[in-house]
Design a protein around this motif. Structure first.
Motif, PDB file in Angstrom:
ATOM      1  N   SER A   1      39.703  41.554  32.367  1.00 46.56           N
ATOM      2  CA  SER A   1      40.350  40.666  31.400  1.00 46.56           C
ATOM      3  C   SER A   1      39.952  39.215  31.620  1.00 46.56           C
ATOM      4  CB  SER A   1      41.871  40.812  31.481  1.00 46.56           C
ATOM      5  OG  SER A   1      42.274  42.103  31.054  1.00 46.56           O
TER       6      SER A   1
ATOM      7  N   ARG B   1      38.755  36.364  28.906  1.00 44.60           N
ATOM      8  CA  ARG B   1      39.450  35.082  28.802  1.00 44.60           C
ATOM      9  C   ARG B   1      38.490  33.909  29.029  1.00 44.60           C
ATOM     10  NH1 ARG B   1      45.018  35.304  28.976  1.00 44.60           N
ATOM     11  NH2 ARG B   1      45.179  33.348  30.141  1.00 44.60           N
TER      12      ARG B   1
ATOM     13  N   PHE C   1      44.711  40.553  21.941  1.00 39.48           N
ATOM     14  CA  PHE C   1      45.329  40.626  23.253  1.00 39.48           C
ATOM     15  C   PHE C   1      46.181  41.887  23.411  1.00 39.48           C
ATOM     16  CE2 PHE C   1      44.536  36.252  22.171  1.00 39.48           C
ATOM     17  CZ  PHE C   1      44.071  35.674  23.335  1.00 39.48           C
ATOM     18  N   GLN C   2      46.609  42.132  24.645  1.00 35.01           N
ATOM     19  CA  GLN C   2      47.515  43.252  24.908  1.00 35.01           C
ATOM     20  C   GLN C   2      48.796  43.116  24.097  1.00 35.01           C
ATOM     21  OE1 GLN C   2      48.217  44.089  29.106  1.00 35.01           O
ATOM     22  NE2 GLN C   2      46.343  43.025  29.666  1.00 35.01           N
TER      23      GLN C   2
ATOM     24  N   ASP D   1      41.286  43.172  24.512  1.00 31.19           N
ATOM     25  CA  ASP D   1      41.807  43.216  25.877  1.00 31.19           C
ATOM     26  C   ASP D   1      42.960  44.210  25.982  1.00 31.19           C
ATOM     27  OD1 ASP D   1      42.352  42.723  28.507  1.00 31.19           O
ATOM     28  OD2 ASP D   1      43.308  40.780  28.181  1.00 31.19           O
ATOM     29  N   GLU D   2      42.619  45.454  26.333  1.00 28.62           N
ATOM     30  CA  GLU D   2      43.624  46.502  26.529  1.00 28.62           C
ATOM     31  C   GLU D   2      44.630  46.527  25.369  1.00 28.62           C
ATOM     32  OE1 GLU D   2      45.256  46.926  30.453  1.00 28.62           O
ATOM     33  OE2 GLU D   2      43.577  45.883  31.368  1.00 28.62           O
TER      34      GLU D   2
ATOM     35  N   VAL E   1      37.947  45.928  26.861  1.00 30.62           N
ATOM     36  CA  VAL E   1      38.571  46.295  28.133  1.00 30.62           C
ATOM     37  C   VAL E   1      39.594  47.378  27.823  1.00 30.62           C
ATOM     38  CG1 VAL E   1      40.101  45.536  29.982  1.00 30.62           C
ATOM     39  CG2 VAL E   1      38.240  44.058  29.226  1.00 30.62           C
TER      40      VAL E   1
END
Length: 301
Positions: A85, A89, A137-138, A215-216, A247
């Motif tokens: 991650s 970022r 994002f998550q 990201d996940e 990811v």
């Protein structure tokens, strides 16, 4: 059958066994792979050279170097805390670097030239470079007091200077693309987790990025909502030439989606290559150990 972004058809396949018969990959077969820089081909859009990143005494990325080709789909896998991650970022300029260089489209991300000398990038340079990258994002990070339509239109209006009528027209098209055209006037509190994440994907696409970072994006979702988000990402991979970095702990999806898989541990690349090789015949013991644990956890970490 599905139609990929280059027009090649592939049919639904039966379940396949990967990683010495242990990792079951089901559903659609992988889309046709593009040539990646790992194959010595392709035009790099991302170049990471000897990058280090520390948080206090902890080294998160250790002299990391890799490249990503245009239109390539790269999956980053590895245990928690391996730096996956953090890479995303950094590419989004949410985090800086402590050493090394990062280029996007051949241009330095954190440095610029002034009077013929490289200097630290100012905010104007970072803003311009950031416009090339979208990130999901998550957690959804939607504005709770704004409608779905407003959440998607605000970014292009503020970042690209788009006028509201044009931004709303594009936002409605993007919401239709992610299957949420009927939710344009809804508030985020009226949506499921999967719907919120699809809005977040539409919002990132509204900036018209060259690179998309995921990201996940399914880690905060209930299991029954995961597939609806993965389906949107599959369609993006099939229908666009956008470069994507993913990811994920969804190993089956990584196998089918990616052109290349990179396994990281402790801030370094342990192994990388085509999905079939990484999941079926990994060469490094650390990779094999990780995949065994993934299998024991039911394909998710």
């Amino acid at each position: 059958p599905h139609l990929d972004r280059r027009g090649a058809r592939f049919a639904r396949g039966s379940a396949r066994q990967a990683f010495e018969g242990g990792l079951t990959v089901t559903g659609c077969g992988p889309r046709p792979r593009i040539a990646s820089l790992g194959d010595g081909l392709g035009d790099p859009i991302i170049e990471v050279e000897k990058v280090s990143k520390r948080f206090g005494a902890a080294t998160v990325l250790d002299d990391l170097s890799f490249t990503v080709g245009r239109s390539e789909k790269l999956a980053l896998i590895g245990p928690s805390g391996s730096g996956k991650s953090t890479i995303l970022r950094i590419l989004m300029t949410i985090e800086g670097i402590d050493g090394g260089h990062v280029k996007i489209g051949g241009e330095q991300l954190f440095h610029m030239e002034r009077n013929g000398r490289p200097v630290a990038a100012d905010e104007r340079h970072l803003h311009r470079m950031r416009s090339k990258v979208g990130m999901v994002f998550q957690l959804f990070n939607l504005f709770p007091h704004r409608s779905v339509l407003d959440n998607v239109t605000l970014a292009p209006m503020l970042v690209r200077g788009a006028r509201r009528p044009a931004a709303e027209k594009e936002a409605l098209e993007l919401l239709d693309r992610v299957g949420l055209a009927d939710k344009a006037r809804a508030m985020p509190s009226q949506l499921s987790g999967g719907q919120k994440q699809r809005v977040a994907i539409a919002r990132a696409l509204a900036l018209r990025p060259e690179i998309m970072l995921f990201d996940e994006v399914t880690s905060a979702l209930d299991p029954e909502l995961v597939e609806e988000v993965l389906n949107v990402m599959r369609r993006l991979g099939e229908e666009t030439d956008m470069t994507m970095l993913l990811v994920t702990h969804e190993m089956s999806f990584a196998h089918d989606f990616a052109d290349r898989v990179m396994f990281l541990d402790r801030g370094a690349i342990v192994e990388e290559g085509p999905p079939d090789r990484i999941f079926r015949t990994p060469t490094q013991e650390r990779t094999r150990t990780f995949l065994r644990k993934v299998i024991a956890a039911g394909l998710r970490v």
